[in-house]
Scaffold this motif. Structure first.
Motif, PDB file in Angstrom:
ATOM      1  N   PRO A  38       4.065   1.907  -9.400  1.00  0.00           N
ATOM      2  CA  PRO A  38       3.969   0.416  -9.748  1.00  0.00           C
ATOM      3  C   PRO A  38       5.047  -0.391  -9.028  1.00  0.00           C
ATOM      4  O   PRO A  38       6.069  -0.043  -9.027  1.00  0.00           O
ATOM      5  N   GLU A  87       2.861  -7.365   0.174  1.00  0.00           N
ATOM      6  CA  GLU A  87       1.416  -7.682   0.578  1.00  0.00           C
ATOM      7  C   GLU A  87       1.594  -8.309   1.846  1.00  0.00           C
ATOM      8  O   GLU A  87       0.609  -8.169   2.797  1.00  0.00           O
ATOM      9  N   ARG A 128       3.041   1.456  -3.422  1.00  0.00           N
ATOM     10  CA  ARG A 128       2.014   2.322  -4.549  1.00  0.00           C
ATOM     11  C   ARG A 128       1.753   3.547  -4.495  1.00  0.00           C
ATOM     12  O   ARG A 128       1.776   4.487  -5.368  1.00  0.00           O
ATOM     13  N   SER A 148       2.145  -4.900 -14.696  1.00  0.00           N
ATOM     14  CA  SER A 148       1.603  -4.030 -13.697  1.00  0.00           C
ATOM     15  C   SER A 148       0.029  -4.589 -13.457  1.00  0.00           C
ATOM     16  O   SER A 148      -0.722  -4.630 -14.597  1.00  0.00           O
ATOM     17  N   LEU A 149      -0.364  -4.690 -12.071  1.00  0.00           N
ATOM     18  CA  LEU A 149      -1.663  -5.116 -11.862  1.00  0.00           C
ATOM     19  C   LEU A 149      -2.580  -3.785 -12.082  1.00  0.00           C
ATOM     20  O   LEU A 149      -3.738  -3.766 -12.268  1.00  0.00           O
ATOM     21  N   ASN A 150      -2.057  -2.832 -11.333  1.00  0.00           N
ATOM     22  CA  ASN A 150      -2.880  -1.547 -11.373  1.00  0.00           C
ATOM     23  C   ASN A 150      -2.415  -0.484 -12.260  1.00  0.00           C
ATOM     24  O   ASN A 150      -3.063   0.607 -12.261  1.00  0.00           O
ATOM     25  N   PHE A 151      -1.393  -0.559 -12.975  1.00  0.00           N
ATOM     26  CA  PHE A 151      -0.860   0.494 -13.774  1.00  0.00           C
ATOM     27  C   PHE A 151      -0.492  -0.234 -15.280  1.00  0.00           C
ATOM     28  O   PHE A 151       0.456   0.542 -15.894  1.00  0.00           O
ATOM     29  N   TYR A 152      -1.172  -1.059 -15.525  1.00  0.00           N
ATOM     30  CA  TYR A 152      -0.738  -1.839 -16.987  1.00  0.00           C
ATOM     31  C   TYR A 152      -0.709  -0.788 -18.097  1.00  0.00           C
ATOM     32  O   TYR A 152      -1.429   0.003 -18.255  1.00  0.00           O
ATOM     33  N   GLU A 166       0.817  -1.125  -0.068  1.00  0.00           N
ATOM     34  CA  GLU A 166       0.013  -0.066   0.049  1.00  0.00           C
ATOM     35  C   GLU A 166       0.892   1.113   0.102  1.00  0.00           C
ATOM     36  O   GLU A 166       0.546   2.220  -0.740  1.00  0.00           O
TER      37      GLU A 166
END
Length: 138
Positions: A85, A127, A80, A93-97, A77
């Motif tokens: 990323p 995580e 990020r 990237s999972l959140n910033f593909y 958290e």
């Protein structure tokens, strides 16, 4: 490589996690204790306050404090918010593909497949580690 901003942010959060929860700590005290430039630390803490990692209290007796228990804030958290990323390339990237400009086919790209493994291993650590873990040296 971890940026100085993220390193200092983690140091400040580890310091705050060792303080009494809900008791504000002056930014100057954090800066002195962790040997961080006051001006730089102000911008870092403000960013974390805007992203609900920290709260602040103004006025006499004011300062910064964690928005929730240190055991409820993962390093992922924080990373990020401060770094962006977690992945090393945008195509995994999972959140910033974002598709890589030089890649014709992700499915056949050996770098893509390797970077997914790197991302997943890093993500598991980020995580699975909280500020409480960081502060305790685990």
């Amino acid at each position: 490589m971890l940026s100085r901003k993220t390193k200092y942010g983690l140091k400040a959060l580890a310091y705050l996690s060792k303080q009494d929860q809900g008791v504000p700590v002056q930014i100057s005290k954090i800066a002195r204790a962790e040997n961080i430039s006051l001006k730089f630390l102000e911008s870092i803490l403000l960013m974390m306050r805007k992203n609900d990692i920290l709260t602040s209290k103004k006025g006499k007796g004011g300062g910064y404090m964690l928005a929730k228990a240190a055991s409820d804030i993962s390093i992922a958290e924080v990373y990020r918010v401060l770094e962006g990323p977690i992945s090393l390339v945008p195509c995994v990237s999972l959140n910033f593909y974002k598709k890589c400009d030089d890649c014709l086919d992700e499915d056949s790209c050996s770098i893509h497949h390797f970077m997914i493994k790197v991302r997943d291993k890093n993500l598991k650590i980020y995580e699975g580690t909280t500020l409480a873990d960081l502060a305790s040296g685990e």
